[in-house]
Design an enzyme around this catalytic site. Structure first.
Site, short mmCIF file in Angstrom:
data_model
loop_
_atom_site.label_atom_id
_atom_site.label_comp_id
_atom_site.label_asym_id
_atom_site.label_seq_id
_atom_site.Cartn_x
_atom_site.Cartn_y
_atom_site.Cartn_z
N HIS A 91 0.81 -1.18 0.17
CA HIS A 91 -0.09 -0.03 -0.08
C HIS A 91 0.79 1.39 0.02
O HIS A 91 0.49 2.19 -0.20
CB HIS A 91 -0.82 -0.27 1.23
CG HIS A 91 -2.11 -1.03 0.83
ND1 HIS A 91 -2.95 -0.91 -0.29
CD2 HIS A 91 -2.50 -2.18 1.52
CE1 HIS A 91 -3.70 -2.17 -0.33
NE2 HIS A 91 -3.39 -2.84 0.95
N ARG A 96 1.26 -8.02 -8.60
CA ARG A 96 -0.02 -8.46 -9.38
C ARG A 96 0.38 -8.34 -10.74
O ARG A 96 0.98 -7.49 -11.45
CB ARG A 96 -1.25 -7.53 -9.01
CG ARG A 96 -1.51 -7.58 -7.36
CD ARG A 96 -2.63 -6.69 -7.29
NE ARG A 96 -3.71 -7.36 -7.47
CZ ARG A 96 -4.88 -8.12 -6.50
NH1 ARG A 96 -4.30 -8.01 -5.46
NH2 ARG A 96 -5.81 -8.69 -7.23
N1 PXP Z 1 -1.37 -11.78 3.33
C1 PXP Z 1 -1.52 -12.10 2.02
C2 PXP Z 1 -1.52 -13.30 1.33
C3 PXP Z 1 -2.10 -11.01 1.35
O1 PXP Z 1 -2.46 -10.87 0.16
C4 PXP Z 1 -2.22 -9.64 2.15
C5 PXP Z 1 -2.79 -8.55 1.33
O2 PXP Z 1 -3.80 -8.72 0.79
C6 PXP Z 1 -1.82 -9.73 3.51
C7 PXP Z 1 -1.27 -10.86 4.09
C8 PXP Z 1 -1.82 -8.69 4.10
O3 PXP Z 1 -3.25 -7.81 4.48
P1 PXP Z 1 -3.45 -6.49 5.04
O4 PXP Z 1 -2.97 -5.57 4.13
O5 PXP Z 1 -5.00 -6.76 5.33
O6 PXP Z 1 -2.50 -6.54 6.27
#
Ligand code: PXP
Length: 247
Positions: free
Chosen positions: A10, A54
Site C-alpha cells: 500500500h 500483481r
Molecule cells: N497476506 C496475504 C497473502 C495478502 O494477500 C495480504 C494482502 O492482501 C496480506 C497478508 C496483508 O493483508 P493486510 O493488508 O490486510 O494486512
C-alpha cells in the site's frame, strides 16, 4: 516469538495514485518509495518484507521487487499468482519465499484463500519448481481441513491461513466462530508438519486475539501498519505492532 512480515504494497498504492506513468521509482519527486519504507521497517524490527506483484501491476512494480532483492537485509516474500509467467519471474528473482495467492482482476485486495483442491496441478507445478530452486512456498489458504491437508501432500513447507473472514467478523456475532476456525486450522496445519503463518486484515486491535492462535510462526501485516505509519511513522508503527504481537 511470533515473527512479523510487513507487506508494503500500500506504500506503492499511494505512489501509483499520483505517478502511474512514471517509470522510475526512486529519487526526484516520486514518492513514497516502498524500498525506503522496507528499509525503515527492517530497522524497526520487521523480520521480513512482503510484496504482491500483481498481474495488473496496480501497486508494486517489477523494478521495486528487484530493488528490494538487492537492498533488504531480512527476508523477501513474494506473493504471486499461480501462473507460468510468475513462476519464471520468481525463479529469476530468487526471493526467500513465495506465497501463492488467488488473483482476480476486480478485487480491491486479495479476497479469499487459494483453492488448492480445485487448482491442484497448477499449485503442484509451482511448489515443485520452488522446492527444486530452494525457495520456500507458502500457500495462502482458508483455514479448511481439505486445503490444509492437500498443502501438506503437495510438499509445500508453509501455509498462510487467511484471517480475513475473522477480521471482517470482528464486530459481529460470528467472531468467536471464525476465531475457532482459525484455531483448529492452525492446529491441523501444525499436525500435518506445516509451518503456520497467517495474514490479512490483522490490525492493532484484533492482534490481541490473533496472537493467541496456536503454533504461529509469522504474521503478514500490511494495511494497518502502512496506515498507522501515516501518523506515527513506519518505525513506530512496526515497533508497536511487534510489541502487541508478543505482549
Ligand atoms: N497476506 C496475504 C497473502 C495478502 O494477500 C495480504 C494482502 O492482501 C496480506 C497478508 C496483508 O493483508 P493486510 O493488508 O490486510 O494486512
Amino acid at each position: 516469538m511470533i515473527l512479523l512480515g510487513v507487506n508494503i504494497d500500500h506504500c506503492a498504492t499511494l505512489r501509483q495514485a499520483r505517478y502511474r506513468q512514471a517509470v522510475a521509482t526512486a529519487g526526484g519527486a516520486i514518492e513514497p518509495d516502498p524500498v525506503t519504507l522496507a528499509v525503515l521497517a527492517e530497522r524497526a524490527g520487521a523480520d521480513g518484507i512482503t510484496v504482491h506483484l500483481r498481474e495488473d501491476r496496480r501497486h508494486i512494480q517489477e523494478r521495486d521487487v528487484w530493488r528490494l532483492r538487492e537492498t533488504i537485509a531480512t527476508r523477501l516474500n513474494l506473493e504471486m499468482a499461480c501462473t507460468p509467467a510468475m513462476t519464471a519471474f520468481a525463479l529469476q528473482l530468487k526471493p526467500d519465499s513465495v506465497c501463492l495467492v488467488p488473483e482476480n482482476r476486480e478485487e480491491i485486495t486479495t479476497e479469499g484463500g487459494l483453492d488448492v483442491v480445485a487448482n491442484r496441478d497448477r499449485v503442484r507445478a509451482v511448489v515443485d519448481a520452488m522446492n527444486a530452486a530452494d525457495i520456500k512456498t507458502s500457500l495462502f489458504i482458508d483455514p479448511n481441513e481439505p486445503q490444509i491437508e492437500l498443502a501438506a501432500q503437495l510438499a509445500a513447507p508453509w501455509v498462510e491461513l487467511h484471517t480475513g473472514s475473522y477480521a471482517n467478523a470482528f464486530h459481529t456475532s460470528s467472531r468467536a466462530k471464525e476465531l475457532q476456525r482459525l484455531r483448529l486450522g492452525c492446529a491441523r496445519a501444525h499436525d500435518c508438519g506445516l509451518t503456520v503463518n497467517a495474514g490479512h486484515g490483522i490490525n492493532y486491535v484484533n492482534i490481541a486475539e490473533v496472537r493467541t492462535l496456536p503454533h504461529l510462526h509469522e504474521l503478514n501485516i500490511g494495511h494497518s501498519i502502512v496506515s498507522r505509519a501515516l501518523f506515527a511513522g513506519i518505525e513506530e508503527a512496526v515497533r508497536e505492532m511487534k510489541t502487541r504481537m508478543n505482549a
